[in-house]
Scaffold this motif. Sequence first.
Motif, mmCIF file in Angstrom:
data_model
loop_
_atom_site.group_PDB
_atom_site.id
_atom_site.type_symbol
_atom_site.label_atom_id
_atom_site.label_comp_id
_atom_site.label_asym_id
_atom_site.label_seq_id
_atom_site.Cartn_x
_atom_site.Cartn_y
_atom_site.Cartn_z
ATOM 1 N N ASP A 1 -17.008 -3.508 28.013
ATOM 2 C CA ASP A 1 -18.191 -3.289 27.796
ATOM 3 C C ASP A 1 -18.588 -1.890 28.421
ATOM 4 O O ASP A 1 -19.708 -1.465 29.116
ATOM 5 N N LYS B 1 -20.016 -0.030 37.379
ATOM 6 C CA LYS B 1 -20.054 -1.449 36.984
ATOM 7 C C LYS B 1 -19.665 -2.195 35.858
ATOM 8 O O LYS B 1 -20.196 -2.785 35.168
ATOM 9 N N PRO C 1 -16.690 -4.433 33.912
ATOM 10 C CA PRO C 1 -15.921 -5.460 33.898
ATOM 11 C C PRO C 1 -14.379 -4.926 33.784
ATOM 12 O O PRO C 1 -14.100 -4.282 32.899
ATOM 13 N N SER D 1 -24.955 -13.461 28.053
ATOM 14 C CA SER D 1 -24.394 -12.328 27.911
ATOM 15 C C SER D 1 -23.039 -11.973 28.126
ATOM 16 O O SER D 1 -22.709 -12.744 29.205
ATOM 17 N N ARG E 1 -21.733 -9.855 30.290
ATOM 18 C CA ARG E 1 -21.705 -9.425 31.599
ATOM 19 C C ARG E 1 -21.794 -10.699 32.462
ATOM 20 O O ARG E 1 -21.362 -10.894 33.675
ATOM 21 N N GLU E 2 -22.747 -11.820 32.206
ATOM 22 C CA GLU E 2 -22.953 -12.957 32.692
ATOM 23 C C GLU E 2 -21.891 -14.004 32.651
ATOM 24 O O GLU E 2 -21.499 -14.354 33.644
ATOM 25 N N GLY F 1 -18.952 -12.289 35.037
ATOM 26 C CA GLY F 1 -19.677 -12.501 36.078
ATOM 27 C C GLY F 1 -19.187 -13.946 36.716
ATOM 28 O O GLY F 1 -19.139 -14.138 38.139
#
Length: 326
Positions: A98, A128, A130, A207, A209-210, A213
């Motif tokens: 990402d 930030k 991933p 998403s 990122r979620e 995470g």
Amino acid sequence: MISPERAAELRAEGWKWADLHVHTTCSFDVLPAEDLKPENLYRKALDMGLDFITFTDHDTVGAYDALGWERERLVTGAEMTVYDPEKVGHTVHVNVFDFDREEFIELREIAEREQNMESFLGYLRKHKLPFLYNHPFWADFHQDPDPETVMELAKLFPVLEYNMHELKPKNELTIALAEKFGKGVAATTDTHTGKLGQVYTLAEGESFREFFGNIEKGRNYIVPEDLTREALIEEMNEWIDLIFEKSPRQERKSFLTGIKSIDTLVKVSTSGILNHSPKLNRTTVNLLYFISKSGLPAFLYLHSEESLAKKMQESMKQGIKLGKQR
């Protein structure tokens, strides 16, 4: 760790699935077969229903230049090579996701010029991004991963990789490291032959990122496999097919896979010896299939890997306690 049947139930409930380590023809160690080109692998991933599609070629974003950086379900990715001779001592592969083009260029510069793992990981945290510690117990040719160094590195990564192309003892060590240091685990194919999605990771998240995470927090499941004799024979047969049947002769690359028998096939196929004799070419292919199916090359490779895994286990048993796979 769950079965494919249970994974299908979770997917029906809205859980997302992804294979976070996939190579295309943009990687130096992938043969130029039509099926392995970025567009064709992207279409295959869409047809399979993968929720997030990423291609992690070695130190390149060629797949995204070919596809376009904005496509349905597509997430940028790259397998970055970091060699820090002073603090690490062996090559480390890091999957980063990402990012944009500028961030990729800056990461390449840090990896190539600074050769400093601390700076590289510091950049990832600052921006930030991933990132994932690929096959922790792997090292480049003529290198040996130091168990204490691997343990120290594992502390610095949010997620460790359960790699389909590693033996079960190595993957068990990865699980143990993750449990010891409270890290997430992602199961990946690391495929170089188009078998994306054969193993995968499940997590919730609208998403990417979620999704990632939740992997970091351990709120995920993996559907894994380990390298076996049968799987390796199948893989070798696929390589023979790719080398001699599906790759244009004039485009064949010379590269090292780490499996001596496969490297020999590549060397033979790129030498030009077979170009002028279709009969010799076919005889060679049949002979190679026979040798592969005998299981001897697979046995020799697995024996060497098992010996290495045992040494790693002995070296690390004081530092970590092998836990149950989740």
